[in-house]
Design a protein around this motif. Structure first.
Motif, PDB file in Angstrom:
ATOM      1  N   HIS A   1       8.593   8.725   1.706  1.00 46.37           N
ATOM      2  CA  HIS A   1       7.862   7.601   1.112  1.00 46.37           C
ATOM      3  C   HIS A   1       7.566   6.578   2.215  1.00 46.37           C
ATOM      4  O   HIS A   1       8.382   6.378   3.122  1.00 46.37           O
ATOM      5  N   LEU A   2       6.395   5.930   2.137  1.00 50.87           N
ATOM      6  CA  LEU A   2       6.046   4.853   3.072  1.00 50.87           C
ATOM      7  C   LEU A   2       5.261   3.793   2.328  1.00 50.87           C
ATOM      8  O   LEU A   2       4.243   4.087   1.694  1.00 50.87           O
ATOM      9  N   ASP A   3       5.743   2.548   2.399  1.00 47.53           N
ATOM     10  CA  ASP A   3       5.030   1.386   1.872  1.00 47.53           C
ATOM     11  C   ASP A   3       4.644   0.464   3.013  1.00 47.53           C
ATOM     12  O   ASP A   3       5.491   0.112   3.849  1.00 47.53           O
ATOM     13  N   GLN A   4       3.366   0.070   3.053  1.00 46.98           N
ATOM     14  CA  GLN A   4       2.959  -1.030   3.911  1.00 46.98           C
ATOM     15  C   GLN A   4       3.065  -2.299   3.080  1.00 46.98           C
ATOM     16  O   GLN A   4       2.382  -2.445   2.061  1.00 46.98           O
TER      17      GLN A   4
ATOM     18  N   ARG B   1       0.870  -1.177   0.000  1.00 46.52           N
ATOM     19  CA  ARG B   1       0.000   0.000   0.000  1.00 46.52           C
ATOM     20  C   ARG B   1       0.907   1.227   0.000  1.00 46.52           C
ATOM     21  O   ARG B   1       1.788   1.346   0.845  1.00 46.52           O
ATOM     22  N   ARG B   2       0.695   2.143  -0.946  1.00 44.75           N
ATOM     23  CA  ARG B   2       1.490   3.365  -1.047  1.00 44.75           C
ATOM     24  C   ARG B   2       0.915   4.396  -0.070  1.00 44.75           C
ATOM     25  O   ARG B   2       0.048   5.187  -0.401  1.00 44.75           O
ATOM     26  N   SER B   3       1.425   4.361   1.139  1.00 45.73           N
ATOM     27  CA  SER B   3       0.767   5.046   2.250  1.00 45.73           C
ATOM     28  C   SER B   3       0.789   6.560   2.155  1.00 45.73           C
ATOM     29  O   SER B   3      -0.057   7.231   2.750  1.00 45.73           O
ATOM     30  N   PHE B   4       1.759   7.146   1.436  1.00 46.35           N
ATOM     31  CA  PHE B   4       1.852   8.601   1.322  1.00 46.35           C
ATOM     32  C   PHE B   4       1.267   9.135   0.023  1.00 46.35           C
ATOM     33  O   PHE B   4       1.361  10.341  -0.246  1.00 46.35           O
ATOM     34  N   ALA B   5       0.680   8.280  -0.790  1.00 47.37           N
ATOM     35  CA  ALA B   5       0.162   8.723  -2.088  1.00 47.37           C
ATOM     36  C   ALA B   5      -0.871   9.832  -1.910  1.00 47.37           C
ATOM     37  O   ALA B   5      -1.764   9.748  -1.064  1.00 47.37           O
TER      38      ALA B   5
ATOM     39  N   TRP C   1      10.942   5.954   4.151  1.00 48.76           N
ATOM     40  CA  TRP C   1      12.108   6.689   3.666  1.00 48.76           C
ATOM     41  C   TRP C   1      12.176   8.019   4.403  1.00 48.76           C
ATOM     42  O   TRP C   1      11.200   8.789   4.400  1.00 48.76           O
ATOM     43  N   VAL C   2      13.334   8.278   5.031  1.00 46.93           N
ATOM     44  CA  VAL C   2      13.564   9.504   5.781  1.00 46.93           C
ATOM     45  C   VAL C   2      14.601  10.338   5.035  1.00 46.93           C
ATOM     46  O   VAL C   2      15.704   9.848   4.750  1.00 46.93           O
ATOM     47  N   ASN C   3      14.273  11.573   4.734  1.00 45.38           N
ATOM     48  CA  ASN C   3      15.187  12.437   4.006  1.00 45.38           C
ATOM     49  C   ASN C   3      16.386  12.813   4.878  1.00 45.38           C
ATOM     50  O   ASN C   3      16.317  12.767   6.116  1.00 45.38           O
TER      51      ASN C   3
END
Length: 329
Positions: free
Chosen positions: A62-65, A46-50, A147-149
């Motif tokens: 970015h975050l993927d479940q 799931r593309r959690s930040f979309a 993902w952390v910048n």
């Protein structure tokens, strides 16, 4: 969702009771539902930040479940070798087993409640995959990758790897014992998690029992993102309904409020939340594929360095610590 738990949460440190008269509970600024897709060799995510503005996510990218999926024998999948530069990947496994190996010598095996924290920095190659024995047997797989910048001044730092065991997380509960709070990085009410961060952030996994309400103190200078791993409940002072796969972006304030519905689905007996916040970096972001830089010219240089082999080479053999076998100490 096993992750890390305790038999009796009442033995844990408890959050203080917040004074509603002096506490600024954060409003919900937006509520989005993550679309489904596939990553790597074909595992579901799931593309959690979309659909969320980068300015609301900063310092996150970015975050993927990953999952939740119950694989049949031969089905488990991962990612092939690929590069990264300019940011950090934080992989948290709730169910299942995942191996990591990178060209900088980092790597290991994580399972229920463990975290792999890879600072790509100036660049490296890495691979993430289920161990061979899990591919053969199949089984449940569920996790997250965040993902952390990195700030401009730290994007070209040497790569670093952290192996964070679930049992190292700081464990807390609420005044009534209605929730288990696992602090993975940063701190909540002075209780610090084990993750060492370049960017000031806090990451928690919170399990809320049916009918319980949580008032979570949160740094006013951090943003606040609440993602539902599973279950149903409400979020914010106005009790907006929220469910699995949804992300709540909060406005300003110094505390979060959320509640688990009294009735949950049979396969999600509680409300599970992944809550993130950090100090915004407020720098330009140039993001393409596996690289997160500040300018287009830096992206071009990252691709050139990767193609020239300057981000590392694939090791000739699998590292012993990533064999995916045996018990973890």
């Amino acid at each position: 969702m096993p992750a890390v738990t305790v038999e009796d949460v009442l033995v844990l440190p408890r959050l203080p009771r917040l004074d509603p008269a002096t506490t600024a509970f954060r409003p919900v600024k937006s509520l989005t539902t993550a679309p489904s897709g596939f990553e790597g060799e074909g595992f579901p995510v799931r593309r959690s930040f979309a659909g969320v503005a980068m300015t609301d996510l900063d310092p996150f990218i970015h975050l993927d479940q990953m999952g939740e999926v119950d694989y049949a024998p031969g089905e488990p999948k991962g990612t092939p070798w690929h590069p990264h530069r300019g940011f950090e990947t934080v992989t948290y496994i709730i169910d299942g087993i995942f191996d990591h190996q990178d060209s900088n010598g980092g790597g290991g095996t994580i399972t229920n409640g463990d975290t792999q924290w890879m600072t790509a920095g100036s660049g490296l190659l890495h691979i993430e995959a289920p161990p061979e024995h899990l591919v053969m047997s199949g089984g449940l797989f569920h996790g997250l990758q965040l993902w952390v910048n990195l700030p401009r001044a730290q994007k070209m730092n040497p790569p670093r790897y952290q192996d964070i065991r679930g049992k190292e997380s700081a464990l807390l509960t609420t005044p009534d014992g209605g929730a288990l709070i696992r602090v993975i990085a940063g701190e909540v009410d002075g209780h610090a998690g084990p993750g060492s961060t370049h960017t000031p952030i806090t990451i928690t996994h919170v399990t809320v029992q049916p009918g319980a309400e949580v008032e979570l103190p949160w740094r006013a200078d951090f943003n606040a993102l609440l993602y539902v791993l599973g279950g149903r409940g409400t979020v914010g002072a106005d009790k907006r309904p929220i469910h699995t796969g949804q992300l709540a972006v909060h406005g300003p304030g110094d505390a979060l409020r959320f509640t688990a519905d009294l009735q949950q689905d049979s396969h999600t007996p509680a409300l599970d939340l992944y809550i993130m916040g950090g100090e915004p970096i407020r720098e330009p972001v140039a993001h393409y594929g596996p690289f997160v830089m500040n300018t287009r010219a830096e992206l071009v240089k990252a691709f050139e360095d990767y193609q020239a082999g300057r981000l590392g080479v694939i090791p000739a053999a699998r590292l012993p610590h990533s064999a995916g076998e045996g018990d973890r100490p």
